[in-house]
Design a protein around this motif. Structure first.
Motif, PDB file in Angstrom:
ATOM      1  N   HIS A  17       0.841  -1.200   0.000  1.00  0.00           N
ATOM      2  CA  HIS A  17       0.000   0.000   0.000  1.00  0.00           C
ATOM      3  C   HIS A  17       0.873   1.246   0.000  1.00  0.00           C
ATOM      4  O   HIS A  17       1.903   1.302   0.670  1.00  0.00           O
ATOM      5  CB  HIS A  17      -0.912   0.003   1.233  1.00  0.00           C
ATOM      6  CG  HIS A  17      -1.854   1.169   1.273  1.00  0.00           C
ATOM      7  ND1 HIS A  17      -1.614   2.292   2.039  1.00  0.00           N
ATOM      8  CD2 HIS A  17      -3.017   1.385   0.623  1.00  0.00           C
ATOM      9  CE1 HIS A  17      -2.610   3.138   1.865  1.00  0.00           C
ATOM     10  NE2 HIS A  17      -3.468   2.624   1.013  1.00  0.00           N
ATOM     11  N   SER A  18       0.476   2.257  -0.760  1.00  0.00           N
ATOM     12  CA  SER A  18       1.207   3.526  -0.816  1.00  0.00           C
ATOM     13  C   SER A  18       0.343   4.658  -0.284  1.00  0.00           C
ATOM     14  O   SER A  18      -0.622   5.075  -0.939  1.00  0.00           O
ATOM     15  CB  SER A  18       1.630   3.845  -2.256  1.00  0.00           C
ATOM     16  OG  SER A  18       2.183   5.146  -2.341  1.00  0.00           O
ATOM     17  N   SER A  19       0.677   5.155   0.892  1.00  0.00           N
ATOM     18  CA  SER A  19      -0.088   6.263   1.478  1.00  0.00           C
ATOM     19  C   SER A  19       0.029   7.545   0.663  1.00  0.00           C
ATOM     20  O   SER A  19      -0.987   8.215   0.410  1.00  0.00           O
ATOM     21  CB  SER A  19       0.354   6.505   2.924  1.00  0.00           C
ATOM     22  OG  SER A  19       0.042   5.390   3.724  1.00  0.00           O
ATOM     23  N   PRO A  20       1.255   7.951   0.225  1.00  0.00           N
ATOM     24  CA  PRO A  20       1.355   9.199  -0.548  1.00  0.00           C
ATOM     25  C   PRO A  20       0.526   9.169  -1.829  1.00  0.00           C
ATOM     26  O   PRO A  20      -0.168  10.133  -2.150  1.00  0.00           O
ATOM     27  CB  PRO A  20       2.847   9.310  -0.854  1.00  0.00           C
ATOM     28  CG  PRO A  20       3.526   8.473   0.153  1.00  0.00           C
ATOM     29  CD  PRO A  20       2.579   7.352   0.455  1.00  0.00           C
ATOM     30  N   LEU A  21       0.584   8.063  -2.566  1.00  0.00           N
ATOM     31  CA  LEU A  21      -0.170   7.982  -3.818  1.00  0.00           C
ATOM     32  C   LEU A  21      -1.661   7.846  -3.557  1.00  0.00           C
ATOM     33  O   LEU A  21      -2.482   8.346  -4.335  1.00  0.00           O
ATOM     34  CB  LEU A  21       0.338   6.810  -4.666  1.00  0.00           C
ATOM     35  CG  LEU A  21       1.781   6.926  -5.166  1.00  0.00           C
ATOM     36  CD1 LEU A  21       2.150   5.717  -6.014  1.00  0.00           C
ATOM     37  CD2 LEU A  21       1.990   8.216  -5.955  1.00  0.00           C
ATOM     38  N   SER A  22      -2.032   7.207  -2.464  1.00  0.00           N
ATOM     39  CA  SER A  22      -3.451   7.086  -2.109  1.00  0.00           C
ATOM     40  C   SER A  22      -4.044   8.459  -1.812  1.00  0.00           C
ATOM     41  O   SER A  22      -5.187   8.753  -2.189  1.00  0.00           O
ATOM     42  CB  SER A  22      -3.619   6.167  -0.895  1.00  0.00           C
ATOM     43  OG  SER A  22      -3.192   4.853  -1.191  1.00  0.00           O
ATOM     44  N   GLU A  23      -3.271   9.306  -1.140  1.00  0.00           N
ATOM     45  CA  GLU A  23      -3.745  10.665  -0.841  1.00  0.00           C
ATOM     46  C   GLU A  23      -3.988  11.453  -2.126  1.00  0.00           C
ATOM     47  O   GLU A  23      -4.981  12.179  -2.250  1.00  0.00           O
ATOM     48  CB  GLU A  23      -2.722  11.388   0.036  1.00  0.00           C
ATOM     49  CG  GLU A  23      -2.613  10.825   1.449  1.00  0.00           C
ATOM     50  CD  GLU A  23      -1.443  11.410   2.212  1.00  0.00           C
ATOM     51  OE1 GLU A  23      -0.833  12.381   1.712  1.00  0.00           O
ATOM     52  OE2 GLU A  23      -1.126  10.896   3.306  1.00  0.00           O
ATOM     53  N   ILE A  24      -3.086  11.302  -3.071  1.00  0.00           N
ATOM     54  CA  ILE A  24      -3.213  12.039  -4.339  1.00  0.00           C
ATOM     55  C   ILE A  24      -4.383  11.497  -5.159  1.00  0.00           C
ATOM     56  O   ILE A  24      -5.145  12.258  -5.755  1.00  0.00           O
ATOM     57  CB  ILE A  24      -1.897  11.948  -5.137  1.00  0.00           C
ATOM     58  CG1 ILE A  24      -0.797  12.722  -4.419  1.00  0.00           C
ATOM     59  CG2 ILE A  24      -2.079  12.484  -6.561  1.00  0.00           C
ATOM     60  CD1 ILE A  24       0.595  12.475  -4.969  1.00  0.00           C
ATOM     61  N   ALA A  25      -4.523  10.177  -5.195  1.00  0.00           N
ATOM     62  CA  ALA A  25      -5.559   9.542  -6.021  1.00  0.00           C
ATOM     63  C   ALA A  25      -6.942   9.619  -5.377  1.00  0.00           C
ATOM     64  O   ALA A  25      -7.955   9.407  -6.059  1.00  0.00           O
ATOM     65  CB  ALA A  25      -5.195   8.091  -6.291  1.00  0.00           C
ATOM     66  N   GLY A  26      -7.003   9.898  -4.086  1.00  0.00           N
ATOM     67  CA  GLY A  26      -8.291   9.961  -3.404  1.00  0.00           C
ATOM     68  C   GLY A  26      -8.875   8.598  -3.097  1.00  0.00           C
ATOM     69  O   GLY A  26     -10.089   8.455  -2.887  1.00  0.00           O
TER      70      GLY A  26
END
Length: 403
Positions: A28-37
């Motif tokens: 899981h990627s928290s930074p990319l999840s934040e950007i992707a919503g």
């Protein structure tokens, strides 16, 4: 229209690869999840045997050779990852391999290819030139040429990545993968459109070596007049006929990212995910990090490889810091009098920035009488902090020029 690889071909390839390749993890990627919503996962093919997904297609292709073909050996051309994949696969199958690599191929990739048992020939400046040499070798010696992407067995082998993704994350809505010649994204497209046609498949190319966008626009493979990118693993001048047919039919979109984008993505993966990924391997993450692609979530970014030269890595980390606004190189002029340099450094310290390098130059014909040029490398906390520092320097009367 070339006949496309089928889901049955990929499933057969998965059986061939059982016990040979690793079922690489989804992280899981928290930074990319934040950007992707929404949730974003990383398919870590950088942790695959030989450091990339390439061994999948290479092994499937080579394992299908007849005994007569095996006796003649195999030959390939690559900047590094396909080279290592072919060398490893051939070694596992007891077959002699020769690999042609560009003269500028990263030394660790050359050394690794040799360590897997391949005879390595360095020739040409690009992968395309190495490909010509490899084909000539095949014609001369009878060795079987193992194409890096444009063969049904190779595409089927690479497609097993998608079988693993859908098995581990059946609710996936988008899969994003790097694209050079198109073998990986073609294989992913075969699987996804057969098993989950609602899932969006997106390919990512380096803007300096993006042959697919003009090819798709023209309706046939178009050769780039020239290309240049830090992502040597996806620096391919023209799509293959077979991969072009697959991408045209099965891939929803192909986007491009810059070298700055790739550097920032590599840095983010290293810092936040603790994953060593090469520039080509970071392309999918770069597209998500920069918002170049609108994705439905859960999304998966395939980290296609992790073979990176340590010396290049140092440069890329610095480049990534600069691209993210966390590393500045600039020059200021000030009077050549005692205490002036100390005043400049104190101002930077008061701004809570960290000086990593200073060069003090008195002898420069561009300087006025009694002037000195001070070139600095400064670490900051990000783009906003960098802007604050530059404004503070200019407000104090310093002329700031960037280098």
């Amino acid at each position: 229209m070339r006949e496309l690889v089928t889901i049955a071909d990929v499933q057969a390839a998965a059986k061939t690869l059982a016990g040979v390749v690793r079922d690489t993890p989804l992280e899981h990627s928290s930074p990319l999840s934040e950007i992707a919503g929404g949730p974003v996962w990383l398919k870590c093919e950088n942790l695959q045997r030989a450091g990339s997904y390439k061994v999948r297609g290479a092994y499937v292709r080579i394992s299908g050779l007849s005994s007569v073909e095996r006796a003649r050996g195999v030959v390939a051309a690559s900047a590094g990852n396909h080279a290592q994949g072919v060398a490893l696969a051939a070694g596992l199958l007891g077959i002699r391999s020769t690999v042609f690599m560009p003269v500028g191929a990263p030394l660790p990739k050359v050394a690794a290819t040799r360590s897997y048992g391949a005879d390595v020939e360095l020739t040409g400046a690009t992968v395309d030139e190495a490909l010509v040499a490899a084909r000539e070798f095949a014609d001369r010696t009878g060795a079987v040429f193992i194409h890096p992407f444009d063969h049904p067995d190779v595409i089927a082998g690479q497609g097993t990545v998608a079988l693993e993704i859908l098995a581990a994350l059946p609710e996936a809505a988008t899969i994003v993968a790097s694209v050079g010649g198109g073998g990986l994204v073609s294989g992913i497209g075969v699987v996804v459109k057969a098993l989950r046609p609602d899932v969006r498949v997106v390919g990512v190319q380096a803007v300096g070596a993006a042959a697919f966008p003009p090819s798709l626009a023209a309706g046939h493979p178009v050769r780039l007049a020239s290309y240049s990118t830090i992502a040597d693993g996806i620096a391919v001048g023209i799509p293959g006929d077979l991969t072009f047919a697959h991408v045209s039919d099965l891939v929803d979109d192909v986007v491009t990212v810059s070298d700055d984008d790739l550097s920032r993505a590599m840095l983010m993966l290293l810092e936040r995910a603790k994953l060593m990924v090469e520039p080509a391997g970071a392309a999918a993450a770069a597209a998500l990090l920069t918002g170049k692609v609108a994705v439905g979530t859960p999304a998966v970014a395939v980290l296609s490889g992790g073979n990176v030269d340590p010396l290049l890595l140092m440069k890329l980390i610095e480049h990534g810091l600069a691209a993210a606004g966390r590393f500045l190189r600039f020059t200021v002029r000030c009077a050549d009098r005692p205490g002036k340099l100390a005043r400049l450094l104190a101002l930077i310290a008061d701004s809570r920035a960290n000086v990593s390098d200073v060069e003090h130059r008195r002898h420069d014909p561009r300087l006025g009488f009694g002037e000195v040029a001070v070139s600095l490398s400064v670490e900051t906390r990000g783009g906003e902090h960098s802007g604050e520092l530059v404004r503070a320097l200019r407000a104090a009367g310093y002329e700031v020029t960037f280098r």
